[in-house]
Design an enzyme around this catalytic site. Structure first.
Site, short mmCIF file in Angstrom:
data_model
loop_
_atom_site.label_atom_id
_atom_site.label_comp_id
_atom_site.label_asym_id
_atom_site.label_seq_id
_atom_site.Cartn_x
_atom_site.Cartn_y
_atom_site.Cartn_z
CG ASN A 114 -1.87 -1.14 1.10
OD1 ASN A 114 -2.18 -1.71 0.08
ND2 ASN A 114 -2.54 -1.60 2.28
CG HIS A 131 3.71 -1.77 -4.75
ND1 HIS A 131 2.81 -2.41 -4.75
CD2 HIS A 131 4.86 -2.58 -5.08
CE1 HIS A 131 3.03 -3.73 -5.03
NE2 HIS A 131 4.22 -3.77 -5.16
CB CYS A 139 10.98 15.90 -10.67
SG CYS A 139 12.65 15.66 -10.52
CB SER A 209 -6.05 -9.71 -5.50
OG SER A 209 -5.00 -8.79 -6.13
C1 BV8 Z 1 8.35 -5.13 -12.08
C2 BV8 Z 1 1.58 1.54 -7.01
C3 BV8 Z 1 10.42 -5.63 -12.78
C4 BV8 Z 1 0.98 2.47 -8.06
C5 BV8 Z 1 1.45 -0.87 -7.58
C6 BV8 Z 1 5.14 -7.29 -18.03
C7 BV8 Z 1 6.20 -6.22 -17.89
C8 BV8 Z 1 6.54 -5.57 -16.98
C9 BV8 Z 1 6.38 -6.26 -15.49
C10 BV8 Z 1 5.27 -7.23 -15.59
C11 BV8 Z 1 4.65 -7.89 -16.75
N1 BV8 Z 1 3.80 -8.84 -16.48
C12 BV8 Z 1 3.78 -8.73 -15.26
C13 BV8 Z 1 4.73 -8.00 -14.82
C14 BV8 Z 1 5.13 -7.78 -13.26
C15 BV8 Z 1 4.15 -6.68 -13.09
C16 BV8 Z 1 2.72 -7.12 -12.44
O1 BV8 Z 1 2.87 -7.96 -11.36
N2 BV8 Z 1 1.75 -7.09 -13.09
C17 BV8 Z 1 0.24 -7.67 -12.63
C18 BV8 Z 1 -0.59 -6.91 -13.34
C19 BV8 Z 1 0.29 -8.95 -13.24
N3 BV8 Z 1 4.78 -6.02 -11.77
C20 BV8 Z 1 5.56 -4.99 -12.20
O2 BV8 Z 1 5.35 -4.23 -13.12
C21 BV8 Z 1 6.35 -4.43 -11.01
N4 BV8 Z 1 7.76 -4.48 -11.39
O3 BV8 Z 1 7.94 -6.24 -12.28
O4 BV8 Z 1 9.70 -4.70 -12.36
C22 BV8 Z 1 10.29 -5.43 -14.35
C23 BV8 Z 1 10.35 -4.28 -14.81
C24 BV8 Z 1 10.36 -3.98 -16.21
C25 BV8 Z 1 10.13 -5.02 -17.17
C26 BV8 Z 1 9.83 -6.32 -16.62
C27 BV8 Z 1 10.28 -6.62 -15.04
C28 BV8 Z 1 5.91 -3.48 -10.14
C29 BV8 Z 1 4.55 -3.65 -9.56
C30 BV8 Z 1 4.15 -2.46 -8.66
C31 BV8 Z 1 2.96 -1.96 -9.51
N5 BV8 Z 1 2.48 -0.64 -8.42
N6 BV8 Z 1 1.45 0.28 -6.58
C32 BV8 Z 1 -0.40 2.81 -7.61
O5 BV8 Z 1 -0.62 2.36 -6.49
O6 BV8 Z 1 -0.91 3.54 -8.39
S1 BV8 Z 1 0.87 -2.22 -7.44
C33 BV8 Z 1 -0.97 -1.76 -6.79
O7 BV8 Z 1 -1.49 -3.29 -7.30
C34 BV8 Z 1 -1.14 -1.76 -5.56
O8 BV8 Z 1 0.02 -1.28 -4.81
C35 BV8 Z 1 -1.81 -2.59 -5.03
O9 BV8 Z 1 -1.47 -3.02 -3.63
C36 BV8 Z 1 -1.72 -3.84 -6.00
C37 BV8 Z 1 -2.97 -4.69 -6.17
O10 BV8 Z 1 -2.90 -5.36 -5.47
P1 BV8 Z 1 -3.52 -5.71 -4.08
O11 BV8 Z 1 -2.90 -4.96 -2.98
O12 BV8 Z 1 -3.75 -7.15 -3.82
O13 BV8 Z 1 -5.17 -4.80 -4.31
P2 BV8 Z 1 -6.28 -5.49 -5.05
O14 BV8 Z 1 -7.14 -4.44 -5.22
O15 BV8 Z 1 -5.84 -6.30 -6.28
O16 BV8 Z 1 -6.84 -6.70 -4.21
C38 BV8 Z 1 -7.45 -6.15 -2.85
C39 BV8 Z 1 -7.82 -7.47 -2.11
O17 BV8 Z 1 -8.32 -7.12 -0.50
C40 BV8 Z 1 -8.67 -8.54 -2.66
O18 BV8 Z 1 -8.25 -9.69 -2.49
C41 BV8 Z 1 -10.01 -8.27 -1.92
O19 BV8 Z 1 -10.86 -9.39 -1.63
C42 BV8 Z 1 -9.39 -7.91 -0.41
N7 BV8 Z 1 -10.41 -7.01 0.53
C43 BV8 Z 1 -11.11 -6.27 0.29
N8 BV8 Z 1 -11.56 -5.77 1.26
C44 BV8 Z 1 -11.14 -6.38 2.36
C45 BV8 Z 1 -10.01 -6.91 1.92
N9 BV8 Z 1 -9.20 -7.73 2.69
C46 BV8 Z 1 -9.43 -7.59 4.07
N10 BV8 Z 1 -10.01 -6.65 4.44
C47 BV8 Z 1 -11.16 -5.91 3.83
N11 BV8 Z 1 -11.77 -5.06 4.37
#
Ligand code: BV8
Length: 268
Positions: A114, A131, A139, A209
């Site tokens: 977060n 993150h 910048c 997630s």
């Molecule tokens: C990287 C900041 C190396 C920004 C975030 C192709 C090219 C490049 C990379 C990739 C690629 N394919 C895959 C990747 C890796 C990629 C990735 O993982 N993509 C995903 C979409 C598959 N990752 C990256 O790019 C990372 N860097 O790999 O660098 C690299 C570099 C270049 C080339 C190759 C490799 C960077 C990842 C970081 C991204 N930035 N945040 C912003 O906030 O705007 S991530 C963002 O997503 C947030 O931080 C957030 O935390 C995260 C989502 O995850 P969750 O936290 O799980 O949130 P979500 O909404 O999904 O789920 C919420 C959960 O809570 C649910 O399960 C729900 O049921 C539950 N919930 C709901 N209410 C409650 C609850 N639980 C408890 N109590 C409740 N009340």
């Protein structure tokens, strides 16, 4: 006159007991949190964060340097909108309980995906922000810090699209100090989190997630090393099916109950 009918005690969820038993002999605990941890503070989960003007965008495509460079005002406006929401949000009882839970272990490390700094505002110390932080700005080119609170005109902007102010040192556009998709995580934070999971006795995963890597690789590492994983999430995920225990509960309910059962923090 006392009521003849007394409300039966709510059934004590055995999840509290099961989780406490999983953790009672643990000395080194790592906790990984995701956007669900902040949901009860009114901060939309990442998947829900794209509302209104931004509803039509895919977060993974919108939270990228490419999107910022192509549509700076639209992307910066979204982050300013989220910054305002995070700034107005308050930590909930789950955040406070996590801060108290640290006292129940010899070693405790909180790793978060977060960017809202609610853990720190609830009293958690030494939080690893995988993150980055939405509450800090810098910048694009030179990573010069930019204090958004000093940009009154930017804060007052009411449009959904807000052109990013120029850096006062190098002129490049100001961006949030978060890690975008396609950007590397801060290596010191990632390495520290990785090593802590390798040597911990249990991993507690709350509100994620488990879709975003490399953060989602931390529970995978624990499971590979046969380290017990307890997942708190009201919805099933690919992790809850593999975890040693899935507690289908919201963070704001589960964590205070767990802290109380483990003898720390205020009773729920
Ligand atoms: C990287 C900041 C190396 C920004 C975030 C192709 C090219 C490049 C990379 C990739 C690629 N394919 C895959 C990747 C890796 C990629 C990735 O993982 N993509 C995903 C979409 C598959 N990752 C990256 O790019 C990372 N860097 O790999 O660098 C690299 C570099 C270049 C080339 C190759 C490799 C960077 C990842 C970081 C991204 N930035 N945040 C912003 O906030 O705007 S991530 C963002 O997503 C947030 O931080 C957030 O935390 C995260 C989502 O995850 P969750 O936290 O799980 O949130 P979500 O909404 O999904 O789920 C919420 C959960 O809570 C649910 O399960 C729900 O049921 C539950 N919930 C709901 N209410 C409650 C609850 N639980 C408890 N109590 C409740 N009340």
């Amino acid at each position: 006159m006392d009521s003849l009918w007394t409300r039966p005690d709510p059934p004590v969820s055995d999840h509290v007991g099961s989780a406490a038993r999983q953790l009672e002999s643990v000395r080194r605990l790592v906790v990984l949190t995701g956007a669900g941890m902040s949901q009860e503070s009114g901060v939309p989960t990442f998947r829900d964060a794209l509302t209104g003007l931004w509803a039509r965008y895919d977060p993974a495509a919108f939270a990228t340097p490419e999107a910022f460079l192509e549509h700076p005002a639209r992307v910066f406006g979204w982050y300013l909108h989220r910054w305002r929401a995070a700034r107005a949000a308050q930590p909930h009882a789950g955040h406070v309980a996590l801060a108290a839970l640290a006292e129940a272990f010899d070693e405790f490390l909180l790793v978060t995906q977060n960017v809202d700094e609610l853990h720190q505002r609830a009293g958690s110390r030494d939080v690893i922000e995988l993150h980055g932080s939405l509450m800090r700005f810098r910048c694009f080119a030179g990573a010069h810090a930019f204090d958004i609170e000093t940009a009154a005109d930017v804060i007052a902007a009411s449009d959904a699209e807000v052109p990013p102010p120029p850096c006062r040192e190098c002129g490049s556009p100001v961006r949030p100090d978060v890690v975008w998709f396609g950007e590397l995580l801060p290596q010191d934070a990632l390495v520290r989190a990785w090593h802590a999971v390798e040597r911990c006795d249990a991993l507690l995963v709350v509100g994620t997630s488990s879709l975003v890597y490399p953060a989602a690789g931390l529970p995978d590492l624990a499971l590979r090393n046969r380290i017990p994983v307890v997942a708190i999430n009201p919805e099933p995920t690919s992790l809850t099916e593999r975890a040693d225990m899935w507690w289908p509960e919201r963070a704001g309910t589960a964590l205070p109950a767990l802290a109380a059962r483990m003898g720390v923090g205020a009773p729920p």
